[in-house]
Design an enzyme around this catalytic site. Structure first.
Site, short mmCIF file in Angstrom:
data_model
loop_
_atom_site.label_atom_id
_atom_site.label_comp_id
_atom_site.label_asym_id
_atom_site.label_seq_id
_atom_site.Cartn_x
_atom_site.Cartn_y
_atom_site.Cartn_z
CB SER A 1 8.58 1.90 -20.76
OG SER A 1 8.04 1.65 -19.50
CG LEU A 2 11.04 6.96 -21.13
CD1 LEU A 2 11.00 7.95 -22.28
CD2 LEU A 2 12.19 7.29 -20.18
CE LYS B 1 7.54 8.36 -24.95
NZ LYS B 1 6.80 7.51 -25.89
CE LYS C 1 3.03 10.01 -24.58
NZ LYS C 1 2.55 8.72 -24.10
CB CYS D 1 -21.49 -7.01 -7.89
SG CYS D 1 -22.15 -8.60 -7.42
#
Ligand code: IVH
Length: 706
Positions: free
Chosen positions: A93-94, A129, A326, A442
């Site tokens: 993937s990129l 893309k 993006k 916690c």
């Protein structure tokens, strides 16, 4: 509320009949959701459990089997629906860039890695893309022989028959094409075809699809290829896998070749020489985005010269020579109805916003993360507010801010104790500089049942031990059980022995189990006693050690004994061990510290020892065993002249060597450039094999500049 399921061997005939009808309807509903809508509503494992239960009932009551029983349907099973294809070249993937600055950083990192001066400019291609699903199509001697989805990047689904129905994808290549060609690109559906299909579906009273990408995926995953053929799927080629011969030496040259072979290529692809030109192109495509006939979610920049791509190589899951810039995420406004606290594996208390359902970019959103207490304060968000939310890609949506706040909105008070029964006090984490941080945890660690359960859930999850029939729900169940509990990983592997001590009566008599299902669970556990090293490391749930980091560690250390030894050394403060781990590609100080911390806790060490005593841990596959430096530890020092330090390190790791930052008795080779100082002296004292850069290239058999 879900109906409690009765063990098969406790069903009366009448109950079995009703149950078979119920299962048939439910399985059909999930088949529809998975195959036709590509929007499954339950996990594969749950689906499989339904099918198994159906089958088990039919085995006990064969005469009750329905004429259209799910067990008679071909192709319905989710997992076995398609054959698998192993990609000869992984489909990676990129990395993403979300701002212009991140694009600048990417370009600078390329220059830095290659050691080129900024005036010798490096050209990039910029391509839209495409928001579809990636496909690898293989041709042998010019004929289409197979097509596979990306899958997990290594193994994809065999969708050859379906891909053959896509008219934009040629079935043969022209004369002169190399004998083996793998063309990669995106299968997508045009916006108007998506709308038309949905109209048709609605007219036929069928469920409509949510967006073009899911529709394309759903249309491809039809076991009946004639259904795929009836959907208008399209394709853009932009990459390749195995090639017996390379017909071009640049990215844009390859795109031209792919086009000349008959593949559609994207007309908005451009070769650019400067960062500013790249960003301009991105902005231009962003403006035109709405008018395009297909969905895109960004712009991909790639180093144009393939020899430079080769030198840059890959990080664990993405190439160093490309990045996806993006487009901004999609936003929407809705009402926040409640804030719940979730306790994670590491004890971090995460506030989760419950929302009035709203569709954002085609997906229904009902929850969004509020990250931590500081975020609630910063946003000033109250229960009852209208909030703006954002969804980017597949990540959990987040709350961006308050749109309006009614008078009766209620302020949220962050709990001072963990929501677990122990009511352990919540502590604020300190940052490195001692400032009180925003994350509240916690303090119960292994005393906190939430954390223990989360650890166990992670342990059995798909990418970890992946035990059939032991999912999140069952962990909750077994954890709270008094007679046959699972409270730590080793308990899973002693389950059968503990039950045997009671004549194997406990599990099979438990609600939801019977003779067969108990045996199946024991078998599933047994089959996982032998486990890959990287899965084991990932399963331990050490902070910052995700799937990829676990793979890197497994590959670098080779076997469990070495990982264990290094981890204990790091916990003991051993500098050399720390540096060695820190030097691995993609591993930084946070991982080293987390490993040290984890193995510095006696109860973790005990938990791990108990567990590993139950297992057979397979050795990791070492990369390129056949290289001259595989398995050796190498140190680079002095100024290197033919490659940058980063490139040297990446090359050594690609060839299976470990790269360390300092010389010790574990060092096998020291590569010393001009100006080498104390490391060279130390290596000579220790009798370490020493060579210059030319010697290195000669040893590994790689020409400089490759
Ligand atoms: S190149 C080794 N180019 O984006 C890099 N990918 O986020 C191979 N995608 O899995 C990918 N358009 O499905 C590349 N022009 C383009 C693309 C593209 C869409 C998808 C592809 C990939 C994903 C990565």
């Amino acid at each position: 509320m879900k109906k409690e399921t009765k063990p098969v061997d406790a069903l009366s005939e009448a109950e079995a009949k009703t149950e078979l009808e119920r299962l048939a309807t439910e399985i059909a509903r999930h088949d529809e959701a998975y195959h036709r809508q590509d929007a499954p509503v339950i996990a594969d494992a749950e689906y499989d459990a339904l099918k198994r239960r159906n089958l088990a009932i039919e085995e006990s009551f064969p005469h009750l089997r329905l004429a259209d029983s799910p067990s008679l349907k071909v192709g319905a099973p989710v997992a076995e629906g398609f054959g698998k294809i192993t990609h000869r070249v992984p489909m990676l993937s990129l990395d993403n860039a979300f701002s212009d600055d991140e694009v600048r950083d990417f370009v600078h990192s390329v220059y830095r890695f290659l050691g080129k001066l900024p005036d010798q400019s490096i050209a990039f291609t910029a391509e839209p893309k495409i928001d579809g699903l990636s496909m690898s199509i293989r041709y042998e001697d010019g004929k289409l022989v197979s097509a596979a989805t990306r899958g997990d990047g290594t193994i994809g689904e065999n969708v050859t028959a379906n891909v053959r129905t896509i008219s934009e994808i040629p079935n043969t290549l022209p004369e002169g094409a190399p004998s083996v060609v793998e063309v990669r690109g995106e299968v997508y559906m045009a916006k108007e075809d998506f709308l038309a299909l949905n109209e048709r579906m609605a007219a036929e009273g069928k469920q409509t699809y949510v967006n073009p990408r899911n529709t394309a995926a759903g249309s491809l995953r039809q076991l009946d290829a004639s259904v795929t053929a009836s959907r208008k799927l399209r394709f853009f080629a932009y990459a390749w896998g195995e090639m017996s011969d390379m017909p071009a030496d640049t990215q844009h040259g390859m795109i031209e070749v792919l086009s000349s072979w008959g593949f559609p290529v994207n007309p908005l692809t451009k070769r650019l020489e400067s960062i500013e030109a790249m960003i301009d192109h991105y902005n231009g495509i962003g403006l035109a985005r709405g008018d395009l006939s297909y969905d895109i979610d960004g712009v991909v920049y790639k180093v144009d010269r393939l020899d430079l791509q080769g030198r840059l190589g890959f990080r664990s899951r993405s190439p160093r020579w490309a990045i996806a810039h993006k487009f901004p995420a999609e936003k929407a406004a809705t009402r926040l109805t409640a804030i719940d606290i979730q306790v994670g594996r590491t004890g971090a208390l995460t506030p989760v916003a419950r929302l009035e359902p709203i569709t954002v970019g085609g997906v229904v959103v009902t929850n969004a993360t509020l990250h931590n207490a500081g975020e609630i304060e910063r946003l000033g968000v109250k229960i009852g507010d209208m909030v703006q939310i954002q969804r980017a890609g597949d990540v959990i949506p987040q709350v961006l801010g308050v749109v309006s706040s009614p008078d009766d909105a209620v302020e949220f008070e962050f709990p001072a104790t963990c929501p677990c029964d122990l009511k352990t006090p919540v502590v604020r984490e300190e940052t490195a500089s001692g400032v009180e941080g925003v994350i509240r945890r916690c303090s119960g660690e292994f005393a906190c049942p939430f954390q223990r359960k989360e650890h166990l859930k992670h342990f059995v999850s798909r990418k970890a031990f992946d035990i059939d029939g032991l999912g999140e729900k069952q962990i909750e169940y077994f954890y709270d059980d008094e007679t046959l509990p699972i409270r730590q990983p080793a308990d899973i592997f002693t389950l059968k022995a503990r039950d045997e001590a009671n004549g194997l009566q406990r599990l099979k008599n438990r609600e939801g189990y019977g003779e067969t299902s108990a045996r199946k669970l024991f078998d599933a556990i047994e089959s996982r006693r032998e486990i890959a090293l990287d899965r084991l490391i990932f399963a331990l749930g050490i902070r910052h050690v995700g799937e990829q980091t676990a793979k890197t560690l497994a590959r670098a250390y080779g076997d469990w004994a070495s990982v264990h030894e290094a981890a204990l050394e790091i916990a003991g403060g051993d500098q050399v061990a720390m540096e060695e781990m820190d030097a691995l590609d993609d591993i930084g100080p946070a991982v080293v510290e987390a490993v040290g911390r984890f193995f510095g806790e006696p109860h973790n060490v005990d938990m791990v020892d108990r567990l590993t005593a139950e297992l057979t841990i397979l050795e990791a596959e070492k990369p390129s065993q056949d290289s001259a430096v595989a398995g050796l530890t190498v140190v680079f020092t002095g100024s290197l002249e033919q490659m940058t330090r980063d490139e040297a390190k990446a090359m050594a790791e690609r060839l299976g060597a470990k790269v360390a930052g300092s010389v010790s008795k574990k060092t096998d080779i020291l590569v010393a450039g001009p100006g080498a100082g104390s490391k060279l002296t130390k290596a000579q004292e220790l009798g370490v094999r020493t060579m210059d850069e030319d010697g290195w290239f000669e040893l590994v058999g790689v020409a400089p500049g490759r």
